[in-house]
Structure formats: C-alpha cells, structure tokens
Design an enzyme around this catalytic site. Structure first.
Site, PDB file in Angstrom:
ATOM      1  N   HIS A 259       3.239  88.844  33.629  1.00 22.36           N
ATOM      2  CA  HIS A 259       4.248  89.012  32.585  1.00 22.36           C
ATOM      3  C   HIS A 259       4.009  90.243  31.722  1.00 22.36           C
ATOM      4  O   HIS A 259       4.925  91.011  31.431  1.00 22.36           O
ATOM      5  CB  HIS A 259       4.273  87.786  31.664  1.00 22.36           C
TER       6      HIS A 259
ATOM      7  N   GLN B  50      19.332  95.602  17.240  1.00 23.13           N
ATOM      8  CA  GLN B  50      20.741  95.684  16.850  1.00 23.13           C
ATOM      9  C   GLN B  50      21.505  94.416  17.215  1.00 23.13           C
ATOM     10  O   GLN B  50      22.420  93.994  16.489  1.00 23.13           O
ATOM     11  CB  GLN B  50      21.400  96.924  17.453  1.00 23.13           C
TER      12      GLN B  50
ATOM     13  N   ASP C 236       9.246  76.568  34.599  1.00 26.66           N
ATOM     14  CA  ASP C 236      10.004  77.765  34.226  1.00 26.66           C
ATOM     15  C   ASP C 236      11.442  77.705  34.703  1.00 26.66           C
ATOM     16  O   ASP C 236      12.351  78.196  34.027  1.00 26.66           O
ATOM     17  CB  ASP C 236       9.350  79.013  34.833  1.00 26.66           C
TER      18      ASP C 236
ATOM     19  N   HIS D 181      17.636  64.945 -16.447  1.00 30.78           N
ATOM     20  CA  HIS D 181      17.544  64.041 -15.306  1.00 30.78           C
ATOM     21  C   HIS D 181      17.515  62.589 -15.795  1.00 30.78           C
ATOM     22  O   HIS D 181      18.234  61.725 -15.267  1.00 30.78           O
ATOM     23  CB  HIS D 181      16.262  64.305 -14.505  1.00 30.78           C
TER      24      HIS D 181
ATOM     25  N   GLN E 298       1.285  84.012  35.200  1.00 36.56           N
ATOM     26  CA  GLN E 298       1.466  84.421  33.808  1.00 36.56           C
ATOM     27  C   GLN E 298       0.899  85.812  33.549  1.00 36.56           C
ATOM     28  O   GLN E 298       1.422  86.561  32.729  1.00 36.56           O
ATOM     29  CB  GLN E 298       0.805  83.403  32.876  1.00 36.56           C
TER      30      GLN E 298
ATOM     31  N   GLU F 199       0.091  77.864  25.566  1.00 38.83           N
ATOM     32  CA  GLU F 199       1.524  77.733  25.836  1.00 38.83           C
ATOM     33  C   GLU F 199       1.752  76.813  27.041  1.00 38.83           C
ATOM     34  O   GLU F 199       2.525  75.862  26.977  1.00 38.83           O
ATOM     35  CB  GLU F 199       2.111  79.117  26.116  1.00 38.83           C
ATOM     36  N   HIS F 200       1.087  77.118  28.148  1.00 41.02           N
ATOM     37  CA  HIS F 200       1.145  76.289  29.355  1.00 41.02           C
ATOM     38  C   HIS F 200      -0.246  75.721  29.649  1.00 41.02           C
ATOM     39  O   HIS F 200      -1.227  76.458  29.595  1.00 41.02           O
ATOM     40  CB  HIS F 200       1.576  77.105  30.574  1.00 41.02           C
TER      41      HIS F 200
ATOM     42  N   ASN G  29      11.499  91.717  23.238  1.00 43.08           N
ATOM     43  CA  ASN G  29      10.359  92.606  23.014  1.00 43.08           C
ATOM     44  C   ASN G  29       9.963  92.606  21.547  1.00 43.08           C
ATOM     45  O   ASN G  29      10.504  91.852  20.726  1.00 43.08           O
ATOM     46  CB  ASN G  29      10.664  94.021  23.519  1.00 43.08           C
TER      47      ASN G  29
ATOM     48  N   SER H 280       2.705  85.703  26.955  1.00 43.47           N
ATOM     49  CA  SER H 280       2.587  84.473  27.736  1.00 43.47           C
ATOM     50  C   SER H 280       1.116  84.094  27.932  1.00 43.47           C
ATOM     51  O   SER H 280       0.240  84.952  27.908  1.00 43.47           O
ATOM     52  CB  SER H 280       3.238  84.652  29.105  1.00 43.47           C
TER      53      SER H 280
ATOM     54  N   GLU I  90       8.002  64.381 -15.869  1.00 42.71           N
ATOM     55  CA  GLU I  90       8.074  65.771 -15.416  1.00 42.71           C
ATOM     56  C   GLU I  90       8.757  66.683 -16.424  1.00 42.71           C
ATOM     57  O   GLU I  90       8.973  67.863 -16.154  1.00 42.71           O
ATOM     58  CB  GLU I  90       8.814  65.834 -14.067  1.00 42.71           C
TER      59      GLU I  90
ATOM     60  N   TYR J 180      19.632  85.072  22.652  1.00 49.33           N
ATOM     61  CA  TYR J 180      19.228  86.396  23.132  1.00 49.33           C
ATOM     62  C   TYR J 180      18.565  86.250  24.493  1.00 49.33           C
ATOM     63  O   TYR J 180      17.677  85.418  24.677  1.00 49.33           O
ATOM     64  CB  TYR J 180      18.248  87.056  22.156  1.00 49.33           C
TER      65      TYR J 180
END
Length: 423
Positions: free
Chosen positions: A254, A183, A353, A412, A251, A319-320, A206, A229, A407, A121
């Site tokens: 963003h 979708q 990036d 088994h 950042q 994250e960074h 999003n 971010s 067990e 995506y």
C-alpha cells in the site's frame, strides 16, 4: 524481516501528524479559495493538480451507463455480489429509536435519525477503488441518508474509472463529481454552485485530503484521520508461513509507511516467514513500495505464549489482525484492540477488503484503542427524548432546584420553582 524479542516492542504510531506546516498552509489556502470562489476554484485546481480542463464537474447518467457497459459483465456481477454482502452485514447494525415509561408517568427515550447528507471521498487519479465506493456508500444507504454525494479525482482523460462509476450506481449513489484532493473536501464542507454542502465526509485519501478533513471538522463531521495501512498476525507453530507472508505483503504494498507485524510463539515459523517474505517480494509488481515498508516497518516478535502474544496485539492495536493458530476462536476474547479480526488460515485480509461484507474503513495508528470501523451508526445521530410528568416534577422539583443552586445557576432553579408554585 527483522526477528526481535518482544522486549523491543514498539507501537505503530505513524499517523497523518507526520506532515509539514507547508502542506497545512497549502490546504488552508485551497479550502479558503473553494469557500470564496466555489466552482471556479474547483475547475482551476482540477486543471492544476489533475492536469485536465473540465467543462462540467458532475458525472452524467450517460457517462455512468457507458462505464457499466464497458466493463466485463462478470466483473459487474462480482461488484454487485460484494455490494449485497456489505449491505447484509450493515443491515445487522441498524438501531431503532426506543422509549420507556416510569411508574410516575415520565417518558424517556432516544430518537435515531439519519443524517441529511453525506459526502464520500474515493481516491483516484492513477488508480481505481470501487471497493472504497461500496464501503463508504452502503452503510449510509442502510442508515437512511437521503443525499449521498460521491467525489473522486478524474484521470487525464477527464473521466472517472468505469469500475468506480459502476460501483457508485450499484451502491445507490445519485450524484458523482469529478473532483479530488483538498478542494473536493472543501466543496463537500462548504458547498459550491454545483456541489451540495454535506453534513459528514467519509473516505480515505492522501495527506492533503486528510489534512483538509481535519480543518473542516466542526463545519461538518468526518469519519477519521487515517494513517498508513497496517496488519498484525498472531500465530503459533501450526501456521502456514506462505499464507502469513502473502498477507503481510498485502498491506506492505500500500505505502512505504505501511506496517507488517508477526507475533509468534515459534522461532521456526518466524525464520520461515522472514525468508518467505523476501522470496515473495521479488515477484511483486509494487515491490519498491513493499520493500521499503518491510524494511522500515516490518518486524517479527517472538513471545513465550499466545496469551503474551494477545497482550502484545492489544498494545499495538492494529488496523487488521489475523489469528492463525490451532484454535483461533479461543483467543478472540483476549483481543481488546483491533480494527478487524480475521480468524483462521482462510480468512485472509483481502477477504475483508472486498467481499466478506464487513467494512474495510478501519482505525489506524493505534486508534483501534478507542474507535471502530466505519458503520451504520456513523451516518445517524441520536436525540434524547424527555416527557416529564406532573407527578415526577412534584416529587423531584425541589431536588432539581437545589442541584441548580449548587452550581450557582439561579435561573435554572427558578424555571423549576415557578412550576412548583403553580401546583
């Protein structure tokens, strides 16, 4: 930016959980409609959400060729060079199947197999993100995935950005679809008349995309649920305030919920960065977004030592992370939790990036404590291989049966016993 003592440390948990039940219900309805109505639902939602009526969902080869020819050749070269850097980096991550044999003749091992199909995506609509194409597609190609499907929402003209299509072609994508939102996630998870069902879905989006990925997990795999971010900088008195401020804002622009954090031993640097951020903010095209992010999620922590600073970074698990100190390598071993680590004043976050080669799909919201950047392993699966020998079964069979009966699993145990009886 606020300058506060480290005693006021707060983590960066701003995950996708901050949503309403109304949004989740909308996503569930979209997914169900795509599952039951297929392409018909995709055409309807594209018209409703993207404001365009399409005659076909799939991008044609002529559209891709036209997109590439419309771009400045120098830009195509830059995208191609970035792709090669990313490919080179991810080639180092490839794992091989392995086997070993014990003295009793038992063979054990692990078979590494690429996934059959993956959906990537790429956000779009009002913006173009060719870098997201490269980061999502190239590790899958390196892993050996046979079918890679790319989806992205169309613009008002019913087309995808030329840079996105060029990047898709350069990365090696064979099929591209003009669909976005929840979708698109439904189409990749369930399959439609046009869109093939995929085994895994990767890529940012999003809140509706994120919620949809969460809902289809189990039907297929996903990479992660990404939050806003974030960047953290660990610096001493030698650091450049202008560089740090520019990187923090890289950042902040963003998203209003993006976080920008400086951890430093120098109060002088802290004050300089606070002033410099304010100055640079005034000149940013996306300053409204950045101002809100800095106001709500921008902070400078003063620490007593770089060792304490490293502990603070590990608590934040950003994250960074940029380390701007006299000797950044000396601190690398102290960092346990960070998605990507940038060492030295020339290793600005945008380097990662776009061009260095490492993946920019990174864990957010503190999840760097237990997860990793998108990588080749995410596009493979491992199967255990066991060939037990007759000698090994004779030596260990009674132990295995005893364990099974411990067990309460008699069948088994008997599956072993019948073989021991024959011998």
């Amino acid at each position: 930016m606020k300058i506060v003592p480290v005693t006021e440390l707060k983590n960066l948990e701003r995950s996708v959980e901050q949503n309403t039940e109304k949004q989740r219900k909308a996503v569930l309805e979209i997914l169900q409609n795509v599952k039951s109505k297929g392409d018909e639902a995709l055409f309807e939602y594209t018209k409703t959400f993207d404001g365009v009526s399409l005659s076909s969902l799939e991008v044609t080869k002529s559209e891709i060729d036209e997109a590439i020819s419309s771009l400045d050749p120098k830009m195509v070269e830059i995208i191609s060079e970035a792709a090669e850097n990313i490919r080179e980096y991810h080639e180092k991550q490839r794992r091989q199947s392995w086997f070993f044999t014990r003295e009793d003749g038992t063979l054990l091992g692990q078979k590494v197999t690429p996934l059959d199909s993956v959906g990537v995506y790429v956000p779009g609509g009002t913006a173009a993100y060719p870098s997201s194409v490269l980061m999502g597609v190239i590790p899958a190609v390196v892993a050996g995935v046979e079918e890679i499907v790319l989806v992205s929402p169309p613009g008002k003209d019913g087309k995808l950005p030329a840079a996105v299509l060029a990047a898709a072609s350069i990365a090696g994508v064979k099929r591209v679809f003009k669909i976005g939102g929840a979708q698109a996630i439904g189409a990749l998870a369930y399959g439609t008349e046009s869109v093939p069902k995929t085994d895994k879905i990767v890529g940012p989006g999003n809140i509706f995309v994120a919620l949809a990925k969460r809902e289809v997990f189990g039907v297929c795999d996903i990479d992660m649920i990404a939050g806003p971010s974030e960047i953290a900088v660990l610096a001493d008195e030698s650091a450049n305030a202008r560089y740090i401020s520019a990187d923090l804002l890289s950042q902040a622009e963003h998203d209003p919920r993006s976080a920008a954090v400086l951890v430093t031993t120098s109060k002088v640097l802290a004050e300089a960065v606070s002033m410099e951020v304010k100055s640079q903010l005034a000149e940013l095209p996306r300053k409204e977004i950045a101002i809100e992010a800095i106001r709500d999620h921008g902070v400078i922590y003063i620490v007593n030592s770089l060792e304490e600073g490293a502990d603070v970074i590990n608590q934040i698990a950003p994250e960074h992370l940029e380390i701007m100190t006299k000797d950044p390598m000396s601190l690398l071993g102290k960092i346990k939790h960070a998605g990507a680590i940038f060492l030295g004043e020339y290793s600005s976050e945008p380097v990662g990036d776009y061009f260095a080669g490492s993946n920019h799909v990174l864990p957010t919201s503190g999840t760097a404590r237990f997860s990793s950047p998108l990588n080749v392993d995410d596009f493979t699966k491992k199967s255990s291989v066991i060939r037990y020998s007759e000698q090994a079964l004779k030596e260990n069979g009674e132990k295995i049966s005893a364990f099974a009966r411990l067990e309460g699993l008699e069948a088994h145990a008997r599956a072993i016993d019948v073989r021991l009886e024959d011998k």
